[in-house]
Each structure stands twice: as structure tokens, then as C-alpha cells.
Design a protein around this motif. Structure first.
Motif, mmCIF file in Angstrom:
data_model
loop_
_atom_site.group_PDB
_atom_site.id
_atom_site.type_symbol
_atom_site.label_atom_id
_atom_site.label_comp_id
_atom_site.label_asym_id
_atom_site.label_seq_id
_atom_site.Cartn_x
_atom_site.Cartn_y
_atom_site.Cartn_z
ATOM 1 N N LEU A 45 -9.247 9.791 -3.150
ATOM 2 C CA LEU A 45 -9.648 8.878 -4.225
ATOM 3 C C LEU A 45 -8.915 7.544 -4.117
ATOM 4 N N VAL A 46 -7.612 7.593 -3.863
ATOM 5 C CA VAL A 46 -6.841 6.335 -3.722
ATOM 6 C C VAL A 46 -7.399 5.506 -2.578
ATOM 7 N N VAL A 62 -4.572 -7.562 -4.217
ATOM 8 C CA VAL A 62 -3.287 -6.893 -4.406
ATOM 9 C C VAL A 62 -3.132 -6.459 -5.862
ATOM 10 N N HIS A 63 -3.581 -7.341 -6.786
ATOM 11 C CA HIS A 63 -3.501 -7.015 -8.207
ATOM 12 C C HIS A 63 -4.333 -5.782 -8.537
ATOM 13 N N GLN A 64 -5.542 -5.706 -7.984
ATOM 14 C CA GLN A 64 -6.394 -4.535 -8.205
ATOM 15 C C GLN A 64 -5.808 -3.301 -7.541
ATOM 16 N N LEU A 110 -2.947 2.068 -7.793
ATOM 17 C CA LEU A 110 -1.718 2.835 -7.574
ATOM 18 C C LEU A 110 -1.115 3.304 -8.894
ATOM 19 N N ASP A 111 -1.184 2.463 -9.924
ATOM 20 C CA ASP A 111 -0.666 2.869 -11.235
ATOM 21 C C ASP A 111 -1.444 4.066 -11.789
ATOM 22 N N GLU A 112 -2.774 4.033 -11.642
ATOM 23 C CA GLU A 112 -3.587 5.155 -12.115
ATOM 24 C C GLU A 112 -3.265 6.424 -11.323
ATOM 25 N N ALA A 113 -3.079 6.258 -10.018
ATOM 26 C CA ALA A 113 -2.729 7.420 -9.189
ATOM 27 C C ALA A 113 -1.373 7.982 -9.598
ATOM 28 N N LYS A 114 -0.455 7.068 -9.955
ATOM 29 C CA LYS A 114 0.872 7.520 -10.362
ATOM 30 C C LYS A 114 0.807 8.325 -11.659
ATOM 31 N N ALA A 137 6.364 10.273 -3.431
ATOM 32 C CA ALA A 137 7.163 9.408 -2.551
ATOM 33 C C ALA A 137 6.261 8.458 -1.766
ATOM 34 N N SER A 138 5.091 8.975 -1.348
ATOM 35 C CA SER A 138 4.131 8.121 -0.628
ATOM 36 C C SER A 138 3.620 6.995 -1.524
ATOM 37 N N LEU A 139 3.367 7.332 -2.796
ATOM 38 C CA LEU A 139 2.933 6.294 -3.730
ATOM 39 C C LEU A 139 4.032 5.264 -3.967
ATOM 40 N N ASP A 140 5.268 5.723 -4.065
ATOM 41 C CA ASP A 140 6.384 4.788 -4.244
ATOM 42 C C ASP A 140 6.484 3.827 -3.058
ATOM 43 N N ALA A 141 6.240 4.344 -1.843
ATOM 44 C CA ALA A 141 6.282 3.487 -0.647
ATOM 45 C C ALA A 141 5.158 2.451 -0.691
#
Length: 469
Positions: A434-435, A164-166, A171-175, A207-211
Motif C-alpha cells: 500500500l505504501v 515530498v509533502h504528499q 508515511l504518516d498514515e502508514a505510521k 524501523a523501515s518507516l523511520d528510515a
């Protein structure tokens, strides 16, 4: 001096506070789990019971001392036929017989002290002692198995937290990438290079990343709760854990399936059954013990009387005869001592000993069947675990290539999007690829670590250092 003492106290408090705020390592988590794990503690209690049985068996040769007593009212009548007192040499009285009842009554008191000591059990205690020793070693082997299971549980939870940490990092990089692409899209929309629909695609991706971030927070909270329940460590410290997920490389197996805790436990159980059979075969051998006892008996306010004369009537002297009616102050016997050796030799016990031997043999046969079945299943399990480990390693290589391809694809899509050569739809598809590829890669590492744990457990060689160095 006062200032020095104050500084020392403050330093100790600061040290304790800092320690309390440190993230627990895996070793601390494991120790905490073993303290709280119910199965592990129950197995430890079984070992304690066996140790108590061993002590009880050793103590069987210790002498026992028993003190008993009672007090009450006694009334006893005894019927006897006895010759009357023969007075024929002195008086001309014919010899006859009495049909008499002798009655003794009064308040009685009885006290007894008795000591016993087993000297020879026919060899049964010796064999039972060896059987208990084998049983204890069997339970210690099962304790290792229970410990490995606890390690596997906490290891899985810890690695899930690392996964989960990874995932959060992915997700942070994608954001960040989406934020940069959003600026490019805003400019392109202002220049009329893209349509509002294309611009909405990037908003939808955000929005998908936020979810997914919300989903991440839920999984993290669940795993932290699980770790708190398993270890009892405060959640404030658990939140400080930032584990790294890397592939595990177990060393080549040095042991065989026969070294598994289950097989060793069954071997010890079979040995214990052998000794139990030998112990049951001693049923016919005499048992010897030493004993000593001391008695006190007293009769108070007693009366001893007969229903008929004990001195015959003498008609010539006009003597009617006399019954016994004696009221002694008290009667007591003390000490009445007994000491010596006794033995018990069961020549025929109703086939009870033979049945016990057959029962022990059946138990041994059952353990042998369990061992053979366990060997087959554990051999298959080892092959399966080796195959799963090899597949997991291959999956890591595959997912890494997919990730690299997806990253190159995103770089190319970003360049084309900046120059207006492609639409946002293709950019978002490349971003999603990529995600997903990076998340799949992290899952592949997680699965490889699980396969490595099971492979090490296959031969009872679970090495924590290989997983959490």
C-alpha cells in the motif's frame, strides 16, 4: 491621540509581521525567480543593447560639433625658383631668376571649430533601422522562451516539494496503521498467538518507516535550499508552503509550432537579414552631408627670411642686394569660415560592398536552415510530448487502481491478522504494497504535471493558472 498613534504603529508592525510569516504562493516564487535568474537578466541586457543601437542609429542624423586646437613651434622651409625683381626699366640690370629658400619660423597656434550633419545616407540608415527593429522583436521572443524555461524550473521544484509533502502524509498514515497493528501484535504475543519472530517483523517495518522519514526530511531540506537559492525568499517562509499535488488538465492547443518563441525569433532574424542585405546594397549611392567650420591661425615671435637676395644687387650703384628678413610681431588669420554641402560617392570600393552583401545573404541562408531544422525537431517534440502526456494520464489511472487494490488487500490482511488467520509477514507485505502503491500514485501525478507543462510549452501556451489555480 498618543494612544491612537501607538495602536496604529502596533497594527502596522503586526501586519508586516503576519505578511512576513505567510507562505509564498507560486506567483511570488515565479516573480522572485525572474528577478534573480541569470539567463533572464542576460537576455534583458541584450534587449537593452539593441535599444541603445536603435537610439544610436537615430542620432546619426544629429549634427556634430568638434573643437580642436594645437600650439607649438613651427619651422618651415620652402624652395622656390622665381624671377628676380625686374628693375630694367629704371636701371640697366639684366633680368634673371632666383633659386631661393624661404624659411618661416615661430610659435604657432591653431584652433578649429567644425560642425557636420548627415543629410542623406543613401537609404542605408533606414534599412538598418528596420533590421534593428526586427532584431529587437527576435530578442523579445527569446525573452519569452527564457521566461518559460525559468517557469519550468521553478514549477518542477515546487511540484517536487508537493510530492515530498504528499509522501510525508503517506508515511504518516502508514505510521499510524503500524502503531495500531503493533498494539494488536503485542496482545497476540502475550496470548501466544504469534511468535517473537512475527512480532519482530512489525518492529522492522516501523524501523523501515523511520528510515523513510529521515530520507523525506533530507529531500525536503534539499528542495527548500533549492527554492531559497532560486528565489531568495527566507527559508522560514518557504517552510510554510504546503502544496497540493493534483493532475493538470491543459486546454486544447490554440497555437501551432510556428508560434513557438524559437520560430518567431528566427522569422524576425530572417527579416532583419533581408533589411541588412538591402542596406549593404546602398554602398554605391552617394552620401550627402552639410558642414561648416571656423579657423584661427596665429604665428608669434615669427621670422620670415630667405637664403638669397630678393632685391638684386646693383653694381652700378654699388648696392649688394638684400635678403628677406622680416620679424613681424605676430601673424594671425581669423575668422576663416567655410560652409556648404559635401558628398561622398564610392564608384569602386574594391568589391568590399559586394562582399558585405554576400555575407548578409549567407547569414540569412543560415537562419533559414536553422528555422527548417527547428520546425522538424519541434514538430517531433510536440508529438512526443502529446504521447508522454497521454501515457502519464494512463499511468495515473493504473496507479490509482493499484492503490485501491493494495488498500483493500491491507484491510483484508489486518482483519485476518486480528483473528490469527495470517502471520505478520503477510500483513507487512500488504502494508508495504500500500505504501509503495500510494507513493507510485503520487509520482504518477508528478510525472503527469511535468508532461502537461512540456505539452503546453510545445506550442508556447504555458498557462500557470492551469497548474496552480
Amino acid at each position: 491621540m498618543r494612544n491612537t498613534l501607538s495602536c496604529l504603529v502596533l497594527s502596522l508592525l503586526s501586519l508586516g509581521y503576519c505578511k512576513a510569516q505567510q507562505a509564498p504562493n507560486f506567483g511570488e516564487l515565479l516573480d522572485s525567480v525572474l528577478v534573480r535568474d541569470a539567463d533572464f537578466k542576460l537576455q534583458q541586457n541584450k534587449n537593452k543593447v539593441t535599444s541603445l543601437d536603435q537610439h544610436k542609429l537615430k542620432d546619426i542624423f544629429l549634427p556634430t560639433l568638434e573643437l580642436s586646437g594645437n600650439a607649438g613651434y613651427m619651422n618651415a622651409t620652402m624652395h622656390l625658383v622665381s624671377p628676380e625683381i625686374n628693375l630694367q626699366p629704371f636701371l640697366n640690370i639684366p633680368e634673371g631668376k632666383y633659386n631661393n629658400n624661404l624659411n618661416i619660423s615661430g610659435f604657432s597656434g591653431l584652433a578649429k571649430a567644425e560642425a557636420k550633419m548627415l543629410l542623406y545616407s543613401g537609404g542605408k540608415v533606414q534599412y538598418l533601422s528596420k533590421a534593428l527593429q526586427e532584431k529587437k522583436m527576435s530578442e523579445e521572443a527569446l525573452l519569452e522562451k527564457t521566461k518559460d524555461e525559468a517557469i519550468a524550473v521553478i514549477s518542477r521544484a515546487y511540484d517536487q516539494l508537493a510530492l515530498v509533502h504528499q509522501s510525508k502524509k503517506v508515511l504518516d498514515e502508514a505510521k499510524k496503521r503500524l502503531a495500531a497493528n503493533r498494539k494488536t501484535a503485542d496482545k497476540a504475543l502475550g496470548y501466544g498467538l504469534i511468535t517473537p519472530y512475527d512480532h519482530k517483523k512489525i518492529e522492522l517495518a516501523q524501523a523501515s518507516l523511520d528510515a523513510k522519514m529521515v530520507e523525506y526530511e533530507g529531500k525536503k531540506a534539499l528542495l527548500l535550499t533549492q527554492l531559497e537559492v532560486l528565489t531568495g525568499i527566507a527559508p522560514e517562509r518557504l517552510r510554510l508552503i504546503e502544496p497540493v499535488l493534483v493532475a493538470a488538465t491543459p486546454t486544447a492547443a490554440q497555437k501551432t509550432i510556428g508560434d513557438r518563441a524559437e520560430i518567431r525569433a528566427l522569422n524576425f532574424g530572417i527579416n532583419a537579414s533581408d533589411y541588412k542585405i538591402k542596406a549593404e546594397k546602398t554602398w554605391w549611392i552617394p552620401k550627402v552631408q552639410m558642414m561648416a567650420s571656423a579657423y584661427y591661425f596665429g604665428l608669434y615671435e615669427s621670422r620670415v627670411k630667405t637664403s638669397e637676395n630678393v632685391i638684386p644687387a646693383i653694381p652700378s650703384l654699388n648696392y649688394p642686394g638684400r635678403k628677406l628678413d622680416w620679424r613681424p610681431t605676430n601673424l594671425n588669420t581669423f575668422p576663416l569660415l567655410m560652409a556648404g554641402l559635401g558628398f561622398k560617392w564610392e564608384l569602386f570600393d574594391g568589391r568590399e560592398g559586394k562582399h558585405a552583401i554576400e555575407t548578409a545573404r549567407i547569414d540569412r541562408e543560415s537562419l533559414q536552415i536553422q528555422k527548417e531544422d527547428a520546425l522538424r525537431k519541434l514538430t517531433l517534440n510536440k508529438v512526443n510530448n502529446q504521447s508522454a502526456y497521454d501515457i502519464a494520464n494512463a499511468q495515473i489511472d493504473l496507479k490509482k487502481k493499484e492503490k485501491d487494490i493494495a488498500r483493500d488487500g491491507l484491510v483484508q490482511a489486518e482483519k485476518e491478522f486480528r483473528y490469527g488467520m495470517t502471520k505478520s509477514t503477510q500483513l507487512m507485505e500488504a502494508e508495504n504494497d500500500l505504501v509503495n502503491a500510494e507513493l507510485d500514485y503520487q509520482n504518477a501525478i508528478f510525472n503527469q504535471r511535468r508532461a502537461a507543462v512540456e505539452l503546453m510549452r510545445a506550442t508556447q501556451e504555458l498557462d500557470i493558472k492551469k497548474l496552480y489555480e
